[in-house]
Design a protein around this motif. Structure first.
Motif, PDB file in Angstrom:
ATOM      1  N   GLN A  77       0.620  -1.161   0.131  1.00 19.89           N
ATOM      2  CA  GLN A  77      -0.064  -0.230   0.098  1.00 19.89           C
ATOM      3  C   GLN A  77       0.898   1.140  -0.042  1.00 19.89           C
ATOM      4  N   ILE A  78       2.003   1.099   0.756  1.00 26.62           N
ATOM      5  CA  ILE A  78       2.863   2.287   0.490  1.00 26.62           C
ATOM      6  C   ILE A  78       3.569   2.657  -0.636  1.00 26.62           C
ATOM      7  N   SER A  79       3.912   1.497  -1.540  1.00 25.37           N
ATOM      8  CA  SER A  79       4.626   1.552  -2.739  1.00 25.37           C
ATOM      9  C   SER A  79       3.615   2.121  -3.550  1.00 25.37           C
ATOM     10  N   VAL A  80       2.450   1.664  -3.734  1.00 27.13           N
ATOM     11  CA  VAL A  80       1.409   2.179  -4.798  1.00 27.13           C
ATOM     12  C   VAL A  80       1.277   3.755  -4.525  1.00 27.13           C
ATOM     13  N   ALA A  81       1.023   3.992  -3.416  1.00 25.08           N
ATOM     14  CA  ALA A  81       0.583   5.627  -3.301  1.00 25.08           C
ATOM     15  C   ALA A  81       1.848   6.342  -3.715  1.00 25.08           C
ATOM     16  N   LEU A  82       3.046   6.085  -3.216  1.00 27.21           N
ATOM     17  CA  LEU A  82       4.068   6.725  -3.551  1.00 27.21           C
ATOM     18  C   LEU A  82       4.312   6.880  -4.979  1.00 27.21           C
ATOM     19  N   LEU A  83       4.321   5.721  -6.027  1.00 27.87           N
ATOM     20  CA  LEU A  83       4.523   5.780  -7.242  1.00 27.87           C
ATOM     21  C   LEU A  83       3.558   6.601  -7.693  1.00 27.87           C
ATOM     22  N   ALA A  84       2.176   6.447  -7.520  1.00 29.21           N
ATOM     23  CA  ALA A  84       1.309   7.569  -7.960  1.00 29.21           C
ATOM     24  C   ALA A  84       1.576   9.155  -7.756  1.00 29.21           C
ATOM     25  N   MET A  85       2.069   9.366  -6.588  1.00 37.15           N
ATOM     26  CA  MET A  85       2.569  10.623  -6.590  1.00 37.15           C
ATOM     27  C   MET A  85       3.782  11.086  -7.155  1.00 37.15           C
ATOM     28  N   ALA A  86       4.598  10.071  -7.453  1.00 34.48           N
ATOM     29  CA  ALA A  86       5.772  10.335  -8.175  1.00 34.48           C
ATOM     30  C   ALA A  86       5.148  10.673 -10.005  1.00 34.48           C
ATOM     31  N   ILE A  87       4.281   9.693 -10.130  1.00 37.80           N
ATOM     32  CA  ILE A  87       3.898   9.984 -11.563  1.00 37.80           C
ATOM     33  C   ILE A  87       2.994  11.425 -11.676  1.00 37.80           C
ATOM     34  N   HIS A  88       2.347  11.826 -10.730  1.00 36.50           N
ATOM     35  CA  HIS A  88       1.699  12.987 -10.757  1.00 36.50           C
ATOM     36  C   HIS A  88       2.903  14.170 -10.867  1.00 36.50           C
ATOM     37  N   GLY A  91       3.474  15.014 -13.984  1.00 32.21           N
ATOM     38  CA  GLY A  91       2.547  15.712 -14.880  1.00 32.21           C
ATOM     39  C   GLY A  91       1.655  14.704 -15.434  1.00 32.21           C
ATOM     40  N   TYR A  92       1.489  13.397 -15.155  1.00 30.23           N
ATOM     41  CA  TYR A  92       0.473  12.708 -15.487  1.00 30.23           C
ATOM     42  C   TYR A  92      -0.523  12.095 -14.607  1.00 30.23           C
ATOM     43  N   GLU A  93      -1.614  11.509 -15.073  1.00 33.30           N
ATOM     44  CA  GLU A  93      -2.506  10.947 -14.305  1.00 33.30           C
ATOM     45  C   GLU A  93      -2.598   9.659 -13.914  1.00 33.30           C
ATOM     46  N   ALA A  94      -2.629   9.394 -12.715  1.00 37.32           N
ATOM     47  CA  ALA A  94      -2.295   7.900 -12.181  1.00 37.32           C
ATOM     48  C   ALA A  94      -3.227   7.907 -10.564  1.00 37.32           C
ATOM     49  N   ILE A  95      -3.673   7.012 -10.587  1.00 35.81           N
ATOM     50  CA  ILE A  95      -4.643   6.249  -9.379  1.00 35.81           C
ATOM     51  C   ILE A  95      -4.209   5.010  -8.842  1.00 35.81           C
ATOM     52  N   SER A  96      -3.878   5.154  -7.534  1.00 35.44           N
ATOM     53  CA  SER A  96      -3.438   3.768  -6.832  1.00 35.44           C
ATOM     54  C   SER A  96      -4.812   3.080  -6.096  1.00 35.44           C
ATOM     55  N   PHE A  97      -4.596   1.765  -5.914  1.00 35.04           N
ATOM     56  CA  PHE A  97      -5.694   1.032  -5.529  1.00 35.04           C
ATOM     57  C   PHE A  97      -4.916  -0.223  -4.691  1.00 35.04           C
ATOM     58  N   THR A  98      -5.703  -0.712  -3.549  1.00 37.12           N
ATOM     59  CA  THR A  98      -5.321  -2.000  -2.796  1.00 37.12           C
ATOM     60  C   THR A  98      -5.983  -2.952  -3.594  1.00 37.12           C
ATOM     61  N   GLY A  99      -5.503  -4.101  -3.400  1.00 29.63           N
ATOM     62  CA  GLY A  99      -6.067  -5.483  -4.068  1.00 29.63           C
ATOM     63  C   GLY A  99      -7.580  -5.460  -3.783  1.00 29.63           C
ATOM     64  N   ALA A 100      -8.081  -5.230  -2.619  1.00 31.82           N
ATOM     65  CA  ALA A 100      -9.573  -5.380  -2.079  1.00 31.82           C
ATOM     66  C   ALA A 100     -10.091  -4.200  -3.109  1.00 31.82           C
ATOM     67  N   GLN A 101      -9.996  -2.945  -3.311  1.00 36.57           N
ATOM     68  CA  GLN A 101     -10.413  -1.922  -3.915  1.00 36.57           C
ATOM     69  C   GLN A 101     -10.738  -2.131  -5.322  1.00 36.57           C
ATOM     70  N   VAL A 102      -9.782  -2.785  -5.974  1.00 32.79           N
ATOM     71  CA  VAL A 102      -9.929  -3.591  -7.400  1.00 32.79           C
ATOM     72  C   VAL A 102     -10.552  -4.780  -7.479  1.00 32.79           C
ATOM     73  N   GLY A 103     -11.222  -5.222  -6.440  1.00 33.40           N
ATOM     74  CA  GLY A 103     -11.992  -6.424  -6.498  1.00 33.40           C
ATOM     75  C   GLY A 103     -11.059  -8.009  -7.029  1.00 33.40           C
ATOM     76  N   ILE A 104     -10.046  -7.898  -6.110  1.00 30.55           N
ATOM     77  CA  ILE A 104      -9.359  -9.212  -6.206  1.00 30.55           C
ATOM     78  C   ILE A 104      -9.739 -10.291  -5.204  1.00 30.55           C
ATOM     79  N   ILE A 105     -10.622 -11.236  -5.604  1.00 30.83           N
ATOM     80  CA  ILE A 105     -11.447 -11.728  -4.601  1.00 30.83           C
ATOM     81  C   ILE A 105     -10.491 -13.118  -4.284  1.00 30.83           C
TER      82      ILE A 105
END
Ligand code: ASP
Ligand code: MG
Length: 406
Positions: A77-88, A91-105
């Motif tokens: 969860q730490i990695s995805v948020a930091l990577l999204a910020m780095a992409i922002h 100047g690009y659009e990115a959004i991070s999710f946990t496994g649960a948020q994207v429905g990995i059941i």
């Protein structure tokens, strides 16, 4: 210009520190500029997962598996948020999710859960909005909303499963080596990068000790024919393609040599030679959640025999405890443990059509005065258990013998 979807997975070493995270962000953005839709799966930073496991064991040597998953999933969860910020920041659009948020059941087997299904609607929606979608690897959620993890190295599985679900053109696995090698380059400097390898060979190599990809993820890739490209996150060069079939110009008998030092051997001495005894030992071990690897039993000339098998070192004390209990019940003698072993294996689909491969392997070990303690074979591999200290010598000898050196 729309070129289709690529799933990219970056391992822990690729995001080990801030400058590496920025490097990943630049790579991702470069692909996005070329017109690809991107789903990016990231592992926990560097050795975070190991550190969290250590922390847990300091609090409680036998932590509950559900809580272990709560803890370990935080790394990604730490990695995805930091990577999204780095992409922002680029100047690009990115959004991070946990496994649960994207429905990995997943099912409810904490710490080694299996993916049941993926509801990828949210990902598709964000891709349609023009965003780079970043997903935390290695994790899912049960139907009861409990967080689960997919076994060590499970980010590979997340990436392959998403690639399948989203019909990606390719699943790129970024790591700190240039691809799959004929053997570990740290052991044999002349190891070569393999440009194409089959799922079967890769699966065998991963199961036998090659560290590059999680074995389960290759099984899934094979099942659904997901094209995989393993490559370095620090270079633009292409790496190794993992595919269904490789047409080679020349006959290759052995594609790779692997070494695994994570196993230990258990021997039950003087087991009464009668039906049902082996069944009893291995049934109890499997009920205890221990997976047994190589098994050897001698034909007995007396009324007794020795049975030896290997288990993962992490399960050794439990396996040994269970085995000792059964040994008493079946009136066997001592149960011996040996952690001083290594498994050296040769892997190659070419073996199927070439006789004499085993002889060549044993000859090469003998010439180096390496004693073989156990042998096992599959369709496309041969493994020997030897003394741990001879592991590296054996790898180099076999690499040479089968013509893999540069
Ligand atoms: N962070 C997890 C692990 O170290 C998952 C992964 O790296 O793929 O096992
Ligand atoms: Mg990792």
């Amino acid at each position: 210009m729309h070129k289709g979807l690529i799933v990219q997975k970056f391992g822990g070493s690729s995001v080990a520190n801030l400058s590496r995270i920025q490097n990943v962000a630049r790579r991702v953005v470069n692909y996005s500029k070329k017109g690809y839709d991107l789903v990016v799966v990231v592992s926990a930073l560097g050795d975070t997962t190991d550190e969290l496991i250590e922390l847990a064991h300091k609090i409680n040597p036998e932590p509950a598996e559900r809580e272990m998953d709560m803890l370990l999933s935080t790394g990604e969860q730490i990695s995805v948020a930091l990577l999204a910020m780095a992409i922002h920041k680029l100047g690009y659009e990115a959004i991070s999710f946990t496994g649960a948020q994207v429905g990995i059941i997943t099912d409810t087997s904490h710490t080694r859960a299996r993916i049941l299904k993926i509801n990828a609607d949210k990902i598709k929606e964000e891709l349609k909005n023009g965003k780079i979608v970043i997903v935390a690897g290695f994790q899912g959620v049960t139907l009861n909303q409990d967080i689960t993890t997919l076994g060590r190295g499970g980010s590979d599985l997340t990436a392959v499963a998403l690639a399948k679900e989203l019909c990606a053109r390719e699943c790129q696995i970024y790591t700190d080596v240039a691809g799959i090698y004929t053997t570990d380059p740290h052991i044999e400097r002349r190891a070569k990068k393999i440009s194409r390898i089959t799922y079967d060979e890769m699966l065998e190599m991963a199961s036998l000790g090659a560290q590059v990809m999680q074995a389960r993820s290759i099984e899934v890739a094979k099942k659904f024919n997901v094209p995989i490209h393993v490559r370095s996150s620090f270079s633009k060069k292409s790496g190794t393609m993992i595919v269904r079939e490789v047409k080679r110009m020349e006959d290759v008998v052995v594609s790779g040599v692997t070494l695994n030092k994570k196993e230990a051997k258990i021997t039950v001495c003087n087991v009464p030679d009668r039906p049902g005894v082996a069944a009893k030992i291995f049934k109890e071990l499997s009920s205890g959640g221990i997976s047994v690897d190589m098994i050897v039993q001698n034909v007995s000339h007396t009324r007794q025999t020795d049975i030896s098998f290997t288990v993962n070192k992490s399960g050794l004390s439990k396996a040994s405890r269970i085995t000792k209990k059964i040994a008493r019940q079946i009136q066997a003698d001592d149960v011996l443990e040996d952690q001083d072993i290594a498994r050296v294996s040769i892997v190659g689909v070419g073996m199927k059509s070439h006789p004499g491969v085993a002889a060549k392997m044993f000859e090469s070990l003998a010439k180096n005065k390496i004693n073989i303690e156990m042998i096992s074979t599959s369709d496309i591999s041969i493994s020997c258990i030897i003394k741990k200290k001879s592991g590296e010598t054996a790898v180099r000898a076999l690499h040479e013998k089968f013509g893999l050196a540069k």
